[in-house]
Write a protein that holds these residues in place. Sequence first.
Motif, PDB file in Angstrom:
ATOM      1  N   ARG A 176       0.809  -1.142   0.076  1.00 37.51           N
ATOM      2  CA  ARG A 176       0.011  -0.197   0.162  1.00 37.51           C
ATOM      3  C   ARG A 176       0.700   1.329  -0.089  1.00 37.51           C
ATOM      4  O   ARG A 176       0.540   2.192  -0.580  1.00 37.51           O
ATOM      5  CB  ARG A 176      -1.069   0.073   1.307  1.00 37.51           C
ATOM      6  CG  ARG A 176      -2.020   1.149   1.408  1.00 37.51           C
ATOM      7  CD  ARG A 176      -2.770   1.183   2.513  1.00 37.51           C
ATOM      8  NE  ARG A 176      -1.582   1.374   3.650  1.00 37.51           N
ATOM      9  CZ  ARG A 176      -1.352   2.947   4.045  1.00 37.51           C
ATOM     10  NH1 ARG A 176      -1.490   3.712   3.177  1.00 37.51           N
ATOM     11  NH2 ARG A 176      -0.269   2.825   4.963  1.00 37.51           N
ATOM     12  N   GLU A 177       1.946   1.258   0.741  1.00 37.91           N
ATOM     13  CA  GLU A 177       2.846   2.301   0.829  1.00 37.91           C
ATOM     14  C   GLU A 177       3.540   2.589  -0.472  1.00 37.91           C
ATOM     15  O   GLU A 177       3.774   3.724  -0.950  1.00 37.91           O
ATOM     16  CB  GLU A 177       3.891   2.187   2.140  1.00 37.91           C
ATOM     17  CG  GLU A 177       3.254   2.326   3.181  1.00 37.91           C
ATOM     18  CD  GLU A 177       4.335   1.749   4.701  1.00 37.91           C
ATOM     19  OE1 GLU A 177       5.246   1.484   4.016  1.00 37.91           O
ATOM     20  OE2 GLU A 177       3.886   2.054   5.759  1.00 37.91           O
ATOM     21  N   LEU A 178       3.927   1.467  -1.084  1.00 39.22           N
ATOM     22  CA  LEU A 178       4.689   1.746  -2.333  1.00 39.22           C
ATOM     23  C   LEU A 178       3.753   2.382  -3.406  1.00 39.22           C
ATOM     24  O   LEU A 178       4.171   3.011  -4.177  1.00 39.22           O
ATOM     25  CB  LEU A 178       5.316   0.126  -2.655  1.00 39.22           C
ATOM     26  CG  LEU A 178       6.133   0.172  -3.977  1.00 39.22           C
ATOM     27  CD1 LEU A 178       7.379   1.097  -3.763  1.00 39.22           C
ATOM     28  CD2 LEU A 178       6.658  -1.260  -4.345  1.00 39.22           C
ATOM     29  N   LEU A 179       2.664   1.675  -3.549  1.00 34.95           N
ATOM     30  CA  LEU A 179       1.476   2.145  -4.717  1.00 34.95           C
ATOM     31  C   LEU A 179       1.277   3.494  -4.332  1.00 34.95           C
ATOM     32  O   LEU A 179       1.192   4.309  -5.410  1.00 34.95           O
ATOM     33  CB  LEU A 179       0.338   1.054  -4.498  1.00 34.95           C
ATOM     34  CG  LEU A 179       0.307  -0.033  -4.905  1.00 34.95           C
ATOM     35  CD1 LEU A 179      -0.865  -0.941  -4.494  1.00 34.95           C
ATOM     36  CD2 LEU A 179       0.945  -0.310  -6.420  1.00 34.95           C
ATOM     37  N   ASN A 180       1.375   4.146  -3.260  1.00 36.24           N
ATOM     38  CA  ASN A 180       1.041   5.526  -3.171  1.00 36.24           C
ATOM     39  C   ASN A 180       2.255   6.244  -3.370  1.00 36.24           C
ATOM     40  O   ASN A 180       1.722   7.426  -4.003  1.00 36.24           O
ATOM     41  CB  ASN A 180       0.589   5.773  -1.305  1.00 36.24           C
ATOM     42  CG  ASN A 180      -0.500   5.317  -0.838  1.00 36.24           C
ATOM     43  OD1 ASN A 180      -1.670   5.143  -1.669  1.00 36.24           O
ATOM     44  ND2 ASN A 180      -0.664   5.110   0.287  1.00 36.24           N
ATOM     45  N   ILE A 181       3.228   5.745  -3.269  1.00 35.65           N
ATOM     46  CA  ILE A 181       4.510   6.423  -3.659  1.00 35.65           C
ATOM     47  C   ILE A 181       4.868   6.413  -5.262  1.00 35.65           C
ATOM     48  O   ILE A 181       5.013   7.544  -5.775  1.00 35.65           O
ATOM     49  CB  ILE A 181       5.716   5.985  -3.144  1.00 35.65           C
ATOM     50  CG1 ILE A 181       5.948   5.939  -1.592  1.00 35.65           C
ATOM     51  CG2 ILE A 181       6.963   6.489  -3.716  1.00 35.65           C
ATOM     52  CD1 ILE A 181       6.989   5.147  -0.811  1.00 35.65           C
ATOM     53  N   ILE A 182       4.163   5.285  -5.749  1.00 32.66           N
ATOM     54  CA  ILE A 182       4.196   5.156  -7.300  1.00 32.66           C
ATOM     55  C   ILE A 182       3.238   6.213  -7.840  1.00 32.66           C
ATOM     56  O   ILE A 182       3.638   7.132  -8.919  1.00 32.66           O
ATOM     57  CB  ILE A 182       3.863   3.743  -7.734  1.00 32.66           C
ATOM     58  CG1 ILE A 182       5.193   2.991  -7.241  1.00 32.66           C
ATOM     59  CG2 ILE A 182       3.717   3.587  -9.289  1.00 32.66           C
ATOM     60  CD1 ILE A 182       4.870   1.663  -7.609  1.00 32.66           C
ATOM     61  N   ARG A 183       2.225   6.189  -7.487  1.00 30.70           N
ATOM     62  CA  ARG A 183       1.103   7.089  -7.909  1.00 30.70           C
ATOM     63  C   ARG A 183       1.487   8.818  -7.690  1.00 30.70           C
ATOM     64  O   ARG A 183       1.190   9.641  -8.723  1.00 30.70           O
ATOM     65  CB  ARG A 183      -0.338   6.877  -7.108  1.00 30.70           C
ATOM     66  CG  ARG A 183      -1.463   7.684  -7.674  1.00 30.70           C
ATOM     67  CD  ARG A 183      -1.766   6.958  -8.928  1.00 30.70           C
ATOM     68  NE  ARG A 183      -2.726   7.890  -9.913  1.00 30.70           N
ATOM     69  CZ  ARG A 183      -2.694   7.730 -11.208  1.00 30.70           C
ATOM     70  NH1 ARG A 183      -2.185   6.801 -11.869  1.00 30.70           N
ATOM     71  NH2 ARG A 183      -3.280   8.497 -11.894  1.00 30.70           N
ATOM     72  N   ASP A 184       2.049   8.969  -6.581  1.00 34.60           N
ATOM     73  CA  ASP A 184       2.513  10.417  -6.397  1.00 34.60           C
ATOM     74  C   ASP A 184       3.640  10.832  -7.375  1.00 34.60           C
ATOM     75  O   ASP A 184       3.835  12.175  -7.955  1.00 34.60           O
ATOM     76  CB  ASP A 184       3.078  10.756  -5.217  1.00 34.60           C
ATOM     77  CG  ASP A 184       1.898  10.721  -3.966  1.00 34.60           C
ATOM     78  OD1 ASP A 184       0.998  10.974  -4.433  1.00 34.60           O
ATOM     79  OD2 ASP A 184       2.376  10.814  -2.815  1.00 34.60           O
ATOM     80  N   LEU A 185       4.315   9.749  -7.899  1.00 38.12           N
ATOM     81  CA  LEU A 185       5.365  10.143  -9.064  1.00 38.12           C
ATOM     82  C   LEU A 185       4.571  10.759 -10.295  1.00 38.12           C
ATOM     83  O   LEU A 185       5.261  11.527 -10.922  1.00 38.12           O
ATOM     84  CB  LEU A 185       6.208   8.926  -9.509  1.00 38.12           C
ATOM     85  CG  LEU A 185       7.010   8.090  -8.280  1.00 38.12           C
ATOM     86  CD1 LEU A 185       7.584   7.105  -8.719  1.00 38.12           C
ATOM     87  CD2 LEU A 185       8.154   9.235  -7.808  1.00 38.12           C
TER      88      LEU A 185
END
Length: 338
Positions: A176-185
């Motif tokens: 979940r944390e990783l996907l949030n970071i990816i989306r923010d990119l």
Amino acid sequence: MAEKMENIIQTSHLTKRYGAKIAVNDLNLSIRKGEVFGLLGPNGAGKTTTILMLLGLTEPTAGTATIAGCDCTRNPLEVKSIVGYLPDNVGFYTDMTGRQNLRFTGRLNGLGGQELEERIDSLLERVGMTEAADKKTGTYSKGMRQRLGIADVLIKDPQVIIMDEPTLGIDPEGMRELLNIIRDLSVKDGRTVLISSHQLQQIQQVCDRVGIYVEGSLIACGTLAELEAQIQKNGTYLLEVDVEPCDDQILGMLANQDGILGIAKEGRRFMITSKKDIRPQLTKFLGEHDYTVMHLHQRGGDLDEIYRRYFEKAGQSDESNKSETKRKHGWKRKSAGK
């Protein structure tokens, strides 16, 4: 909005053969600036080979690939300067801390001094790794290494980030944390992110568009809504329905509805096959006859179902849940400008 539609990754008839085997077959693909694009397919579908050609790590047999106008085969160093790559098993020097690894990458990319230290601090905070920054990376979990890997990629401020199976082997919270970071990119930075994956649920959450690979060929490409519409053309709909009360009368009443091709029952649930979307008329009908709808779900609107049906359409078996044993490729950390 005009900038959002600009294509930054472009392939034209891109083909790669290994002897008689065609790994990538006549690929024509456009990826827009600032979007998250997912490449979906089982082992051997051509995803990794496509990535290798985009990174300039293997030459195509035919066709071309460009990133931000740079030819990936003829100008690999230019491509490397604007593209960050996160492999499925990102490697760090395990006897060095996270901060030291980032500092090493920064120096390889010509950075140093206070500018580099401030960038490292900012990136560590962004990926949630500040507290673990001074621990050796050999003690990191897979999710921590992936988050540090994103910080490592961002050191050189790339326009495009390519990720190969970024969520593989990560626990749900880490994912979940990783996907949030990816989306923010994409959303916050405006970067383009290309993700190769077979983990459909994760891709569905984060990607703007997806492409489906079967044996080296891209057989479908678009948003989830577009893919659903494409697969439903000349096809059928499958609707799951659970009503209360579930009496003998309801089966005959459902069978008489216009457009219904067949009904099967699984426990309390009716599986209704139809030639059109009957949800509006069925909901109205059930309400008028005092039935309470407990469950109503049309299969085909989620990525797992779309993926499965494209594979059926192509006459392939879905191998997405098999473990992928891929050859490991990537830019070596000791090469200049990771």
